[in-house]
Design a protein around this motif. Sequence first.
Motif, mmCIF file in Angstrom:
data_model
loop_
_atom_site.group_PDB
_atom_site.id
_atom_site.type_symbol
_atom_site.label_atom_id
_atom_site.label_comp_id
_atom_site.label_asym_id
_atom_site.label_seq_id
_atom_site.Cartn_x
_atom_site.Cartn_y
_atom_site.Cartn_z
ATOM 1 N N GLU A 99 51.641 60.783 67.530
ATOM 2 C CA GLU A 99 50.652 58.668 67.776
ATOM 3 C C GLU A 99 49.677 58.767 69.103
ATOM 4 O OE1 GLU A 99 53.405 60.475 71.942
ATOM 5 O OE2 GLU A 99 53.551 60.639 69.649
ATOM 6 N N LEU A 100 49.565 60.126 69.341
ATOM 7 C CA LEU A 100 48.079 60.512 69.967
ATOM 8 C C LEU A 100 46.862 61.103 68.208
ATOM 9 C CD1 LEU A 100 49.136 62.629 73.073
ATOM 10 C CD2 LEU A 100 48.464 60.576 72.297
ATOM 11 N N GLU A 101 47.929 61.694 67.389
ATOM 12 C CA GLU A 101 47.045 62.550 66.029
ATOM 13 C C GLU A 101 47.220 61.038 65.458
ATOM 14 O OE1 GLU A 101 49.313 66.355 64.874
ATOM 15 O OE2 GLU A 101 50.090 64.288 64.943
ATOM 16 N N TYR A 102 47.335 59.575 65.421
ATOM 17 C CA TYR A 102 46.622 58.341 64.823
ATOM 18 C C TYR A 102 45.566 58.225 65.586
ATOM 19 C CZ TYR A 102 51.298 57.502 61.635
ATOM 20 O OH TYR A 102 51.941 57.103 60.806
ATOM 21 N N LEU A 103 45.715 58.109 66.960
ATOM 22 C CA LEU A 103 44.180 58.060 67.179
ATOM 23 C C LEU A 103 43.167 58.560 67.427
ATOM 24 C CD1 LEU A 103 45.668 56.893 71.206
ATOM 25 C CD2 LEU A 103 45.377 55.496 69.095
ATOM 26 N N HIS A 104 43.562 59.827 67.324
ATOM 27 C CA HIS A 104 41.883 61.192 66.855
ATOM 28 C C HIS A 104 42.039 60.560 65.671
ATOM 29 C CE1 HIS A 104 40.429 64.321 65.779
ATOM 30 N NE2 HIS A 104 41.456 64.810 64.712
ATOM 31 N N SER B 22 48.262 50.329 57.815
ATOM 32 C CA SER B 22 47.181 49.546 58.051
ATOM 33 C C SER B 22 46.538 51.172 58.693
ATOM 34 C CB SER B 22 47.164 48.656 58.979
ATOM 35 O OG SER B 22 47.558 49.526 59.644
ATOM 36 N N LEU B 23 47.952 52.143 58.981
ATOM 37 C CA LEU B 23 48.002 53.031 60.135
ATOM 38 C C LEU B 23 47.702 53.984 59.186
ATOM 39 C CD1 LEU B 23 51.848 52.882 61.513
ATOM 40 C CD2 LEU B 23 48.713 52.293 62.475
ATOM 41 N N PRO B 24 46.746 55.436 59.489
ATOM 42 C CA PRO B 24 45.641 56.130 58.477
ATOM 43 C C PRO B 24 46.537 57.823 58.254
ATOM 44 C CG PRO B 24 45.210 56.579 60.791
ATOM 45 C CD PRO B 24 46.054 55.218 61.113
ATOM 46 N N ILE B 25 46.032 58.388 57.170
ATOM 47 C CA ILE B 25 47.491 59.531 57.606
ATOM 48 C C ILE B 25 46.889 59.847 58.269
ATOM 49 C CG2 ILE B 25 47.992 60.944 55.590
ATOM 50 C CD1 ILE B 25 47.942 60.287 53.344
ATOM 51 N N PRO B 26 47.251 60.733 58.793
ATOM 52 C CA PRO B 26 46.936 61.450 60.765
ATOM 53 C C PRO B 26 46.298 63.300 59.956
ATOM 54 C CG PRO B 26 49.629 61.733 60.126
ATOM 55 C CD PRO B 26 49.140 60.149 59.080
ATOM 56 N N ASP B 27 45.314 63.180 60.513
ATOM 57 C CA ASP B 27 44.366 63.730 60.931
ATOM 58 C C ASP B 27 45.551 65.247 61.855
ATOM 59 O OD1 ASP B 27 42.777 66.392 61.445
ATOM 60 O OD2 ASP B 27 41.491 65.555 61.141
ATOM 61 N N ARG B 28 45.877 66.191 61.032
ATOM 62 C CA ARG B 28 46.858 66.720 61.757
ATOM 63 C C ARG B 28 46.180 68.699 62.217
ATOM 64 N NH1 ARG B 28 51.096 64.240 58.358
ATOM 65 N NH2 ARG B 28 52.549 63.704 60.273
ATOM 66 N N SER B 29 44.830 68.480 62.244
ATOM 67 C CA SER B 29 43.979 69.854 62.924
ATOM 68 C C SER B 29 45.102 70.076 64.068
ATOM 69 C CB SER B 29 42.929 69.333 63.323
ATOM 70 O OG SER B 29 41.920 68.498 62.465
ATOM 71 N N PHE B 30 45.128 69.049 65.464
ATOM 72 C CA PHE B 30 46.132 70.268 65.913
ATOM 73 C C PHE B 30 46.962 70.295 65.733
ATOM 74 C CE2 PHE B 30 48.590 68.753 70.050
ATOM 75 C CZ PHE B 30 48.097 69.602 71.161
ATOM 76 N N PHE B 31 48.411 69.647 65.332
ATOM 77 C CA PHE B 31 49.250 70.162 64.989
ATOM 78 C C PHE B 31 49.150 71.238 64.108
ATOM 79 C CE2 PHE B 31 52.413 70.500 61.909
ATOM 80 C CZ PHE B 31 53.717 71.211 62.199
#
Length: 465
Positions: free
Chosen positions: A26-31, A179-188
């Motif tokens: 959920e936070l990665e979507y926001l990021h 409409s949700l983006p493919i999340p940037d998983r840098s944090f993961f």
Amino acid sequence: MKILLVRPGAPNVLSFTNILDSEPLELEYLHTGLKEAGYDDMIYDYICQKKPFRQVLKGYEPDIVAITGYITQENMMKKFCQQVKKYNSQIATIVGGVHAQINTKVFYTDYIDYIARSESVDAFVEIVTYIGIEKGILDKADIINTNLIKNLSDINGLCYKTYIGEWKNNPMIPIDINSLPIPDRSFFYENRKHFRYLDLIETANIKTSLSCPYDCKFCYCTLLNHGKYRERDLNLVIEELKGIEVENITISDDDFLVNEKRLMDFVRLVRENNIKKTYVCYGRADFIASHPGIIKELADIGFKYFLVGLEAINDDELNDYNKGTKEEHNAKAIEVINDTSAQCIGLMIIGLSATKKDFDDLYNWIVRHELIHVTISIFTPIPGTQLYEEYKDKLITNKVEHWDFLHLVVEPDNISKHKFYLYYRKLILKLYKRARKAGMYEYLDLEYYKKMLSKFLLRKAYLDW
């Protein structure tokens, strides 16, 4: 402008075990949304954070702090917002997530400025943009996407305080999951060693639907996205899967096993794209029981764990939950999964009317049907659900941390609380020993237990101001 995105710790006995720690999707979507808008952000996730919140707050000096969490994290979310305002009252505070989406009013406090109820990433970035303009941090002329410039009253699902201090709720509009983006998983990727599901280490999350098409009385997920079930386009799902750089995937849908054609298309696309992953997903017993072929196909492409909401072992209890299934579905579902290379994880509820015989009968049923992985939840009516409305006048605690499915929140009908807990813990221990004997928890060695103890001792230091 700097935004600190926060997932606090869960204050229960399982929070330091490190066996079911999920990626903060959920936070990665926001990021991802903030990054696309040109804003600077940082994720603080208690699961893998090595610094107390106060140090991160002082080191990052954010303009906005946004906090998400479940019901058991409600007090931690509030505490963190208090800490933010204590440190600098000019920092804007936003709370969101599934608990705030339905139980909004519990966050009506002086130290919370905004409540983000919508699943929309765009709506969140619109809130951030508004705050930035209002505080003079942003200039309208410098905003990359002018569509993000909105009045508060126009932002989907936003709850905010008016100038006279009253809370106002904007209408909640269900979103299109595409409409949700493919999340940037840098944090993961930087913290991948912290996220796992049982023996599956470095496990990523993926979402392929919102809400749930069923209406079980105890279920909270069916209320999400304004109660509208939405499936994600499989081409987007496959595109995301292809880009995930780890082998293990948890599909976080409340129920992945819904649409027969969609599942067969998923299997086909996984094979056509030569995707080699190991999967965990949730599903209903009646679907599994009536679709052994699909379950076999899914197991063949890498599905290892099917989490199945069995709930109960008799039809009367299942009917009380408005589950829409029968005991025969439960038995058949276990059989279907056991006939594949996958494993069934049975999700069950021990009801308030349980006696010692019921605890014994449940254990014997589990053994008889060769179910090894089992989680037993104590009957817990979640605020916002149909079940909660039936039991809200019978609650014996108002401590939200007890809504973890490990505590009684309503008095048992036939035995004392002491005996209920005694029989419950004995049942859990017997099931653990049985699973351990079957080789299910070999990764829980002495070194692992030492790490668990270390995290337990550090937990208070990480959470305190």
